[in-house]
Design an enzyme around this catalytic site. Sequence first.
Site, PDB file in Angstrom:
ATOM      1  N   ARG A  53       0.951  -1.281   0.285  1.00  0.00           N
ATOM      2  CA  ARG A  53      -0.008   0.019  -0.055  1.00  0.00           C
ATOM      3  C   ARG A  53       0.963   1.123   0.098  1.00  0.00           C
ATOM      4  O   ARG A  53       2.249   0.952   0.112  1.00  0.00           O
ATOM      5  CB  ARG A  53      -1.049  -0.018   1.013  1.00  0.00           C
ATOM      6  N   ASP A 243      -1.883  10.861  -1.811  1.00  0.00           N
ATOM      7  CA  ASP A 243      -2.167   9.914  -2.925  1.00  0.00           C
ATOM      8  C   ASP A 243      -2.714  10.205  -4.238  1.00  0.00           C
ATOM      9  O   ASP A 243      -2.646   9.780  -5.104  1.00  0.00           O
ATOM     10  CB  ASP A 243      -3.512   8.870  -2.296  1.00  0.00           C
ATOM     11  N   LYS A 254      -4.488  10.326   3.540  1.00  0.00           N
ATOM     12  CA  LYS A 254      -5.033   9.155   4.266  1.00  0.00           C
ATOM     13  C   LYS A 254      -6.239   9.899   5.149  1.00  0.00           C
ATOM     14  O   LYS A 254      -5.965  11.229   5.657  1.00  0.00           O
ATOM     15  CB  LYS A 254      -4.363   8.628   5.289  1.00  0.00           C
TER      16      LYS A 254
HETATM   17  O1  MRU Z   1      -4.437   3.256   2.481  1.00  0.00           O
HETATM   18  P1  MRU Z   1      -2.893   3.515   2.247  1.00  0.00           P
HETATM   19  O2  MRU Z   1      -2.269   2.798   3.462  1.00  0.00           O
HETATM   20  O3  MRU Z   1      -2.485   2.934   0.996  1.00  0.00           O
HETATM   21  O4  MRU Z   1      -2.675   4.990   2.212  1.00  0.00           O
HETATM   22  C1  MRU Z   1      -1.624   5.469   2.302  1.00  0.00           C
HETATM   23  C2  MRU Z   1      -1.306   7.063   2.539  1.00  0.00           C
HETATM   24  O5  MRU Z   1      -2.285   7.811   2.603  1.00  0.00           O
HETATM   25  C3  MRU Z   1      -0.091   7.433   2.340  1.00  0.00           C
HETATM   26  O6  MRU Z   1      -0.093   8.715   3.080  1.00  0.00           O
HETATM   27  C4  MRU Z   1       0.169   8.081   0.894  1.00  0.00           C
HETATM   28  O7  MRU Z   1       0.255   6.854   0.061  1.00  0.00           O
HETATM   29  C5  MRU Z   1       1.642   8.698   0.837  1.00  0.00           C
HETATM   30  S1  MRU Z   1       2.649   7.555   0.289  1.00  0.00           S
HETATM   31  C6  MRU Z   1       4.079   7.730   0.265  1.00  0.00           C
END
Ligand code: MRU
Length: 385
Positions: A53, A243, A254
């Site tokens: 992820r 993201d 997030k």
């Molecule tokens: O749901 P996830 O764990 O994939 O979300 C990840 C995030 O929100 C991170 O902050 C984001 O991907 C930044 S990655 C360096």
Amino acid sequence: MRIAGQDYRSIWIDDATGDLRIIDQTELPHRFEIRTLADVSSAAEAIRTMRVRGAPLIGATAAHGMALALARDASDESLSCVREELIATRPTAINLRWAIDRVTEVVSGIPVGERAEAARNEAIEICDEDVACCEAIGNHGLAILEGLAESKAGGPIQILTHCNAGWLATVDWGTALAPIYKAHAAGLGLHIWVDETRPRNQGSRLTAFELREQGIPHTVIVDNAGGHLMQRGLVDAVFVGSDRTTASGDVCNKIGTYLKALSADANDVPFYVALPLSSIDWSIENGLEDIPIEERSPSEVRELTGLDDAGQVARVSLFPEASGAANPAFDVTPARYVTGLLTEYGLCGADRESLTKLRFKQTHQHSIRNPSQRRLHPRPEDSNV
Ligand code: MRU
């Protein structure tokens, strides 16, 4: 980055067997398991279930997933099925589509017999580039942290971070955590407030794991504590990842990031968002209207996993199913709350004009370089972007 003294990337090709390997992040921090992704279905499953992820790592895994699929069937029909299967795994992080489009572009114009190898090479290239971009983000962010250190009378620099934007979320280094790793290596005193990041707990499970392994002082806090700490002057800056960032600087990250941005704004705490340009969606302007927000299973809200008294991993239910539960996985922080976007090209304003200049710079292949100026709490106008 290191785990138990050994260097790892979050995804790699095993030299001896040629197999694609990942660290299964659903098992951390209680178990360290390496898994093999043998085909595109296992790559898609790993993304969907969050064994891998973090926006850049999702993209890298999808690129490798395409290569695995094309090694079996490189026809146009297969290419189009594989694209659909992978794009459907998670809707919010733009890196997924970016990486899939990049591999598609490389293989579309060449003979079917050459596609598998070309896709594999492109996936490797995407991974290596991500490492270089994240390291450059770390170097640019180091200058910000050095400025913060100069402004403090003493004591460690206190950074608050949300979710996991460390090396596990990318191929190596991370985005928001890369400056922290660089600063720690440079000998700056640091203390990191780690938001636990309910419901999946990427903060307490993954960010805290990374920081422990690197020997960086940190404290896990509940997601609601950040505002209180900022009011009391216990946070010098917030560093988070993204993201998907729009062409006008709205940042989707997030769930809970937006609340941290509001609190940072109210308490005059700089709020930096670290991201490679692969996380920018140039086709959209308005984050609230245009970014699809992933809605995940209510069971992630209702249940928790941890170690029981016998040291076994156990799942417990927190409240009866008779109560509903909602699980939006991301939120949008409007550009006006963002102090600066920290990219591989340096610090950039979270606004259309600055981002347009940055895109021009990327298109014209300027080399990545360090910021030439330093100032306390640097703002994008200090940047070379
Ligand atoms: O749901 P996830 O764990 O994939 O979300 C990840 C995030 O929100 C991170 O902050 C984001 O991907 C930044 S990655 C360096």
